[in-house]
Design an enzyme around this catalytic site. Structure first.
Site, PDB file in Angstrom:
ATOM      1  N   ASP A 212       0.837  -1.202   0.000  1.00  0.00           N
ATOM      2  CA  ASP A 212       0.000   0.000   0.000  1.00  0.00           C
ATOM      3  C   ASP A 212       0.874   1.256   0.000  1.00  0.00           C
ATOM      4  O   ASP A 212       1.904   1.316   0.683  1.00  0.00           O
ATOM      5  CB  ASP A 212      -0.885  -0.012   1.253  1.00  0.00           C
ATOM      6  CG  ASP A 212      -1.779   1.217   1.353  1.00  0.00           C
ATOM      7  OD1 ASP A 212      -2.693   1.343   0.526  1.00  0.00           O
ATOM      8  OD2 ASP A 212      -1.554   2.056   2.257  1.00  0.00           O
ATOM      9  N   GLU A 248       1.551  -0.490  -4.917  1.00  0.00           N
ATOM     10  CA  GLU A 248       0.561   0.499  -5.322  1.00  0.00           C
ATOM     11  C   GLU A 248       1.273   1.806  -5.644  1.00  0.00           C
ATOM     12  O   GLU A 248       1.596   2.598  -4.748  1.00  0.00           O
ATOM     13  CB  GLU A 248      -0.476   0.740  -4.218  1.00  0.00           C
ATOM     14  CG  GLU A 248      -1.642   1.573  -4.716  1.00  0.00           C
ATOM     15  CD  GLU A 248      -2.114   2.653  -3.770  1.00  0.00           C
ATOM     16  OE1 GLU A 248      -3.130   3.291  -4.070  1.00  0.00           O
ATOM     17  OE2 GLU A 248      -1.461   2.896  -2.730  1.00  0.00           O
TER      18      GLU A 248
HETATM   19  C1  AAO Z   1      -8.791   9.117   6.007  1.00  0.00           C
HETATM   20  C2  AAO Z   1      -9.648  10.345   5.744  1.00  0.00           C
HETATM   21  C3  AAO Z   1      -8.786  11.588   5.632  1.00  0.00           C
HETATM   22  C4  AAO Z   1      -7.954  11.731   6.895  1.00  0.00           C
HETATM   23  C5  AAO Z   1      -7.136  10.467   7.117  1.00  0.00           C
HETATM   24  C6  AAO Z   1      -6.344  10.495   8.407  1.00  0.00           C
HETATM   25  O1  AAO Z   1     -10.392  10.149   4.537  1.00  0.00           O
HETATM   26  O2  AAO Z   1      -9.621  12.713   5.448  1.00  0.00           O
HETATM   27  O3  AAO Z   1      -7.076  12.827   6.754  1.00  0.00           O
HETATM   28  O4  AAO Z   1      -8.014   9.336   7.157  1.00  0.00           O
HETATM   29  O5  AAO Z   1      -7.209  10.607   9.482  1.00  0.00           O
HETATM   30  C7  AAO Z   1      -7.640   5.332   2.523  1.00  0.00           C
HETATM   31  C8  AAO Z   1      -8.645   6.409   2.129  1.00  0.00           C
HETATM   32  C9  AAO Z   1      -8.322   7.741   2.782  1.00  0.00           C
HETATM   33  C10 AAO Z   1      -8.187   7.581   4.276  1.00  0.00           C
HETATM   34  C11 AAO Z   1      -7.026   6.609   4.485  1.00  0.00           C
HETATM   35  C12 AAO Z   1      -6.715   6.364   5.955  1.00  0.00           C
HETATM   36  O6  AAO Z   1      -8.641   6.529   0.720  1.00  0.00           O
HETATM   37  O7  AAO Z   1      -9.415   8.621   2.495  1.00  0.00           O
HETATM   38  O8  AAO Z   1      -7.914   8.825   4.898  1.00  0.00           O
HETATM   39  O9  AAO Z   1      -7.409   5.322   3.922  1.00  0.00           O
HETATM   40  O10 AAO Z   1      -7.836   5.939   6.632  1.00  0.00           O
HETATM   41  C13 AAO Z   1      -3.114   8.768  -2.960  1.00  0.00           C
HETATM   42  C14 AAO Z   1      -2.020   7.755  -2.662  1.00  0.00           C
HETATM   43  C15 AAO Z   1      -2.491   6.317  -2.683  1.00  0.00           C
HETATM   44  C16 AAO Z   1      -3.774   6.130  -1.890  1.00  0.00           C
HETATM   45  C17 AAO Z   1      -4.814   7.096  -2.458  1.00  0.00           C
HETATM   46  C18 AAO Z   1      -6.152   6.996  -1.733  1.00  0.00           C
HETATM   47  O11 AAO Z   1      -0.941   7.919  -3.567  1.00  0.00           O
HETATM   48  O12 AAO Z   1      -1.471   5.515  -2.101  1.00  0.00           O
HETATM   49  O13 AAO Z   1      -4.320   8.443  -2.303  1.00  0.00           O
HETATM   50  N1  AAO Z   1      -4.243   4.726  -1.921  1.00  0.00           N
HETATM   51  C19 AAO Z   1      -3.910   3.790  -0.791  1.00  0.00           C
HETATM   52  C20 AAO Z   1      -5.086   2.915  -0.422  1.00  0.00           C
HETATM   53  C21 AAO Z   1      -6.172   3.756   0.220  1.00  0.00           C
HETATM   54  C22 AAO Z   1      -5.674   4.334   1.528  1.00  0.00           C
HETATM   55  C23 AAO Z   1      -4.241   4.666   1.503  1.00  0.00           C
HETATM   56  C24 AAO Z   1      -3.418   4.446   0.419  1.00  0.00           C
HETATM   57  C25 AAO Z   1      -3.628   5.090   2.777  1.00  0.00           C
HETATM   58  O14 AAO Z   1      -5.521   2.207  -1.535  1.00  0.00           O
HETATM   59  O15 AAO Z   1      -7.365   3.022   0.416  1.00  0.00           O
HETATM   60  O16 AAO Z   1      -6.417   5.540   1.849  1.00  0.00           O
HETATM   61  O17 AAO Z   1      -3.261   3.871   3.437  1.00  0.00           O
HETATM   62  C26 AAO Z   1      -3.170  11.989  -7.098  1.00  0.00           C
HETATM   63  C27 AAO Z   1      -1.913  11.190  -6.855  1.00  0.00           C
HETATM   64  C28 AAO Z   1      -2.220   9.879  -6.192  1.00  0.00           C
HETATM   65  C29 AAO Z   1      -3.080  10.091  -4.963  1.00  0.00           C
HETATM   66  C30 AAO Z   1      -4.368  10.817  -5.410  1.00  0.00           C
HETATM   67  C31 AAO Z   1      -5.340  11.028  -4.263  1.00  0.00           C
HETATM   68  O18 AAO Z   1      -3.937  11.374  -8.150  1.00  0.00           O
HETATM   69  O19 AAO Z   1      -1.272  10.939  -8.084  1.00  0.00           O
HETATM   70  O20 AAO Z   1      -0.987   9.269  -5.805  1.00  0.00           O
HETATM   71  O21 AAO Z   1      -3.400   8.822  -4.376  1.00  0.00           O
HETATM   72  O22 AAO Z   1      -3.993  12.064  -5.965  1.00  0.00           O
HETATM   73  O23 AAO Z   1      -4.770  11.887  -3.347  1.00  0.00           O
HETATM   74  C32 AAO Z   1      -5.790  12.935 -11.550  1.00  0.00           C
HETATM   75  C33 AAO Z   1      -4.278  12.689 -11.581  1.00  0.00           C
HETATM   76  C34 AAO Z   1      -3.898  11.684 -10.492  1.00  0.00           C
HETATM   77  C35 AAO Z   1      -4.349  12.247  -9.182  1.00  0.00           C
HETATM   78  C36 AAO Z   1      -5.861  12.366  -9.253  1.00  0.00           C
HETATM   79  C37 AAO Z   1      -6.502  12.832  -7.942  1.00  0.00           C
HETATM   80  O24 AAO Z   1      -6.480  11.742 -11.952  1.00  0.00           O
HETATM   81  O25 AAO Z   1      -3.909  12.194 -12.843  1.00  0.00           O
HETATM   82  O26 AAO Z   1      -2.505  11.439 -10.491  1.00  0.00           O
HETATM   83  O27 AAO Z   1      -6.222  13.286 -10.258  1.00  0.00           O
HETATM   84  O28 AAO Z   1      -6.034  14.122  -7.653  1.00  0.00           O
END
Ligand code: AAO
Length: 512
Positions: A212, A248
């Site tokens: 992850d 990931e």
């Molecule tokens: C939760 C709450 C938050 C709070 C936090 C701490 O929602 O508000 O601050 O707790 O209390 C999951 C949930 C999160 C959650 C977290 C912890 O999705 O909402 O936070 O558990 O409970 C990035 C990462 C990627 C991640 C993804 C969700 O790079 O690793 O965000 N995925 C994994 C898991 C996921 C998990 C985590 C990681 C954490 O699969 O389930 O989170 O363990 C860009 C970047 C990406 C980035 C995205 C989103 O993407 O490139 O790397 O992913 O932004 O931030 C276009 C662009 C594309 C861009 C996209 C979105 O498409 O081409 O690149 O727009 O902007």
């Protein structure tokens, strides 16, 4: 001698790209949020008999309990310790699942959350799934133990300690992702604790890991903890087998961090795959299926033997992560089945099928305000079991896409055509396309708005074949459509654009 050493080194280096699935089993399924007891049953009653190679399970380690909102799915991405107790079950249930699944040849792949611990605002106390004490504000996790020294605060230079700009690889890797306390993997102590956790799982019998948030760790730091890993349990795997690793790394282009930076460690998740395939099948942006002729590396994807591919995942099926609105999910069932069918027929990448639960969506300005809702659960927060209906579908709001006839039969198709080349491509320069896999299988799609009636070279031996989309072969008959391949390998295909599933697939194991 030198040649032998070199060969041995090459063999070992390549090992982590190998899925470790049994011969003839070519896909895994993500049973998102399932309980271990239900997965054990599913391996025995459904996955093994239908040729699934393995299961990606939700994170098995202790996590924070979030009550506002009430028990979101994402609390499992906030570790408190590496003890094995979660809403999916305790350590005994986890061990029982691994043993029973392994015994029927379906292997377990663990979602390893090792980039971070819980959010900085997680408070202190014992609101965790095994009841371990922690103090997020002071970065104290005595059940590991980790303390303030083990986090990256000193290395992050943004004003609030958060990732603010994905264009800066230093922030992405040294600052906090969504407020999550960022572990310092450059420390040997932290690497050792992570490796101890993963080795504990390896010794129980797991076959590999999803890493992850790999993008948020330096590739060399990941390598350092992977280098400490044991080889797999010899009760089920040949001695010297390395765990399968898929990282990931969200790389849709346009950021300095790329998937290829992680190849030395294992495969990477290819997020362009689902984003592009969804765009094509939806016919957005002027895309059409005819353009899929050079699908794969030709579309700018990572090399096939470095890719883990999927149509949707647990994040982008609900607007988290990346991929955008084009992502197809079970909510768009007709198009989704075509996309999954295309993926499973096409030789590119190692394939993962998604299996979801239903939740009540609530769109506010195009965003689902209910994107947090956790698995089907009882009022005390415990996860409901997966019940099986008389028609083999699942109850209790478990969607079980992997049990949909079209998807299950395409998992089998991929096993039957394994190793065969991509062949006999045909298209009408629009959205009617077809291709084969050597002399083992052939698939035809009609995603145009008109009737399709064509004669095509299938590459298959003459005979009568059962379409495995509208039905399948049962005994000596087809329960759905039949396809007649003549002595020269050609067959007539007619697919109405209003068919429930406007595609047809045949393979040599479904020949009368
Ligand atoms: C939760 C709450 C938050 C709070 C936090 C701490 O929602 O508000 O601050 O707790 O209390 C999951 C949930 C999160 C959650 C977290 C912890 O999705 O909402 O936070 O558990 O409970 C990035 C990462 C990627 C991640 C993804 C969700 O790079 O690793 O965000 N995925 C994994 C898991 C996921 C998990 C985590 C990681 C954490 O699969 O389930 O989170 O363990 C860009 C970047 C990406 C980035 C995205 C989103 O993407 O490139 O790397 O992913 O932004 O931030 C276009 C662009 C594309 C861009 C996209 C979105 O498409 O081409 O690149 O727009 O902007």
């Amino acid at each position: 001698m030198q040649v032998l050493l070199l060969l041995a080194a090459v063999g070992l280096c390549g090992a982590q790209y190998n899925s470790n699935t049994q011969a003839g089993r070519t896909s895994i399924v993500h049973l998102f949020e399932w309980r271990w007891a239900d997965i054990a049953l599913e391996c025995e009653r459904y996955l093994a008999p239908n040729g699934f190679g393995g299961v990606q399970v939700s994170p098995p380690n202790e996590n924070i309990i979030v009550t506002n909102p009430f028990r979101p799915w994402w609390e499992r991405y906030q570790p408190i310790s590496y003890k094995l107790c979660t809403r999916s079950g305790n350590e005994d249930e986890f061990r029982d699942m691994v043993t029973r699944c392994n015994n029927v040849g379906v292997y377990i792949y663990v979602d390893a959350v090792v980039n971070h611990m819980c959010g900085a605002a997680g408070g202190s106390g014992t609101h965790s799934t095994c009841g371990s004490y922690f103090d997020a504000g002071n970065e104290n996790f005595p059940a590991v133990p980790y303390s303030g020294w083990d986090f990256n605060d000193g290395r992050c230079y943004t004003s609030n300690g958060e990732i603010q700009n994905y264009g800066d690889m230093y922030q992405v890797r040294d600052c906090r992702l969504s407020g999550l306390l960022d572990l310092a993997q450059e420390k040997d102590y932290v690497r050792t604790k992570i490796a101890e956790y993963m080795n504990y799982l390896i010794d129980i019998g797991v076959a590999g890991f999803r890493i992850d948030a790999a993008k948020h760790m330096w590739p060399g730091d990941i390598k350092a903890f992977l280098d400490k890993l044991n080889t797999l349990n010899t009760r089920w795997f040949p001695s010297g087998t390395k765990p399968f690793i898929y990282q990931e790394v969200i790389d849709l282009g346009g950021e300095p961090i790329t998937g290829s930076q992680y190849f030395e460690n294992g495969r990477v998740t290819e997020f362009k795959y689902g984003a592009k395939l969804g765009t094509v099948i939806r016919k957005w942006d002027g895309e059409k299926m005819a353009y899929l002729k050079n699908w794969g590396e030709g579309w700018g994807f990572v090399p096939s033997d470095r890719a883990l591919v999927f149509v949707d995942n647990h994040d982008n099926q609900r607007g988290h992560g990346a991929g955008g609105a084009s992502i197809l999910t079970f909510w768009d069932a007709r198009l989704y089945k075509m996309a999954v069918g295309f993926m499973l027929a096409h030789p590119y990448g190692f394939t993962r099928v998604m299996s979801s639960y239903r939740w009540t969506r609530n769109f506010v300005n195009g965003q689902d305000a209910n994107d947090w809702i956790g698995p089907p659960s009882n009022s005390d927060g415990s996860t409901k079991s997966v019940t099986i209906n008389a028609d083999t579908t699942c109850g209790n709001d478990w969607v079980c896409e992997h049990r949909w006839r079209q998807i299950r039969n395409m998992v089998i198709f991929r096993n039957v055509v394994d190793g065969e080349p991509f062949s006999n491509w045909w298209d009408n320069d629009s959205n009617q396309v077809a291709f084969g896999r050597g002399n083992k299988g052939f698939i035809v799609f009609n995603n145009d708005d008109w009737y399709m009636n064509v004669n095509l070279q299938t590459g298959l031996p003459a005979g009568t074949y059962c379409d495995v989309i509208s039905g399948q072969k049962e005994g000596n008959a087809c329960t759905g459509k039949q396809v007649y391949v003549s002595g020269d390998g050609t067959a007539n295909f007619q697919i109405s654009n209003t068919d429930e599933d406007p595609f047809v697939a045949i393979h040599v194991d479904a020949k009368l």
